[in-house]
Enzyme design. Sequence first.
Site, short mmCIF file in Angstrom:
data_model
loop_
_atom_site.label_atom_id
_atom_site.label_comp_id
_atom_site.label_asym_id
_atom_site.label_seq_id
_atom_site.Cartn_x
_atom_site.Cartn_y
_atom_site.Cartn_z
N ASP A 71 0.84 -1.19 0.00
CA ASP A 71 0.00 0.00 0.00
C ASP A 71 0.88 1.25 0.00
O ASP A 71 2.11 1.14 -0.05
CB ASP A 71 -0.96 -0.02 1.21
N HIS B 87 -2.91 2.96 -4.84
CA HIS B 87 -2.24 2.63 -3.57
C HIS B 87 -0.80 2.16 -3.83
O HIS B 87 -0.36 1.16 -3.25
CB HIS B 87 -3.04 1.57 -2.81
N GLU C 158 -9.88 2.43 -5.29
CA GLU C 158 -9.44 3.79 -4.99
C GLU C 158 -8.23 4.21 -5.83
O GLU C 158 -7.21 4.62 -5.28
CB GLU C 158 -9.12 3.89 -3.49
C1 ACM Z 1 -11.12 -0.52 0.72
O1 ACM Z 1 -11.61 -0.45 1.86
N1 ACM Z 1 -10.49 0.52 0.19
C2 ACM Z 1 -11.22 -1.72 -0.07
#
Ligand code: ACM
Length: 541
Positions: free
Chosen positions: A188, A259, A338
């Site tokens: 991440d 990420h 995201e």
């Molecule tokens: C998430 O909670 N961004 C998968």
Amino acid sequence: MKKVLLLAGMLAFAGIAGAQVNIVPRPVSLTETSGTVSLNSNTVVQMNSEKLQPSADFLNDYLEQYYGFMLKKGRATGKFHIQLSLKVDKLPTKGAYSLDVNDARVLIQANSVEGVFYGVQTFIQLLPAEKNAALKIAKVHVKDEPRFAYRGMHLDVCRHFFPVSYLKKYIDYLALHKMNYFHWHLTDDQGWRIEIKKYPKLTEVGGYRNGTIIGHFPGTGNNNKHYGGYYTQEDVKEVVAYAAKRYITVVPEIEMPGHASAAIAAYPELSCFPEESTQAPKGTVWAGDTTGKHVQQTWGVFPDVFAPTEKTFAFLQDVVDEVIPLFPSKYFHVGGDECPKDNWKRSAFCQQLMKEKGLKDEHELQSYFINRMEKYINKKGKTIIGWDEILEGGLAPNAIVMSWRGEEGGIEAAKQKHQVIMTPGSHVYFDHSQVKPDDSLTIGGFTSIRKVYSYEPVPKELSAENAKYVLGAQANLWTEYIPNTNKIEYQVFPRMGALSEVLWSPKASRNWDDFNVRLEKQLQRYKLWGVQTGPVVAEMK
Ligand code: ACM
């Protein structure tokens, strides 16, 4: 942390919720006859197959840890004994088992090794919840099987890092709840946590950050502490092997295309704009150098994502090549959530690529990205899982969707005849607060144990035919506000008990009052295990 105990309606149910026998998750059927049998260090455990050794070992480790003795191994000589038995019979569901306790013996029988292991977990719950107590066990007959094939728990080791020794404990907790998937979130923005030999900077650089914000995002300051860590490939093998002995599959998650800050800090050429410095969000106090690419020090979503270049695909394929042999799992999680499109919008390369490939917007570019990686991963015999954003711009042909932004993604994917794992933020985000007002720093939200217990993984919008695509569900534990293992346990317990019942027990037997009675004993077990537990709160909103 303040503990609140709000037990709703203490209704005593006959049989299963009796004084002695309180099994979580609730078995399909359980009958109790009067009287007890006793277990001690002279009791023999006997198996009809060497394949059952992990089950016998788990039981003995548990007995040794909490009651100070182990069972004798070998052949029973007519005396009271425990028999683990693998037997091909008519039990149809993977993980089904029967457990019989009578004066002559304890018989745990199944047609799969997993089934015997789950029988052992139920047997463990017949033991007293006090350390070193005399082991009087109720005489029962249990017939049981899981409702869902996927019963998962996730752990984010990027926002905060946890040692292998703790991961093993976490895996034991899953096993004790009859869960069978551990979703290991390994990469991440705030840290890359898995050794990749071809790209050593991923962990040398990407595994560490120069500081972490203090308090809630965007933070009241920065602790200025160099922080991080990573798992060597040997560590990973150790965790996977430990889980396998508990019939838990470890699913790795390597995030793409978003990420990606930690990977980009290590290898800036993976960004659309390698020469641009990492941006800290407004209000965040930054520790150390502000020029060049850096591992993020705060939480959220960041625009510096993987560029969809041949260089990036070659890099990610190399990563996949090293990760896949470490994980026997048939699933490979590619993230996909995201991913801001800002950089792709202002990148001449991305715009040209979209033209060449006939992609009408950046969502289709993300779809192109995931499709390409899916093809590569499929060729290696694995199926991808992605967060529900992978639906946007078109779903990759064989992908499994993990529905987190509510249930809609799961419903849509199941209608498209894709398999689905439900993890909606509304019910199974264990980073949420479980009490109001919050008694410690959490990300926010409110998900009481009762709300978890009320969760139904098969959305009512699905036809019986499409409901078959729901493999199961999983709780997610994002660790922005979980800096240590005590806090993990506070967030996880007792909600994992509720989730285990949602995933294992028949829908028709779901009953909060009945669960609440059994939960009392389960809370005693948590105490026996030495875990820090959160509050039992019955409010739903
Ligand atoms: C998430 O909670 N961004 C998968």
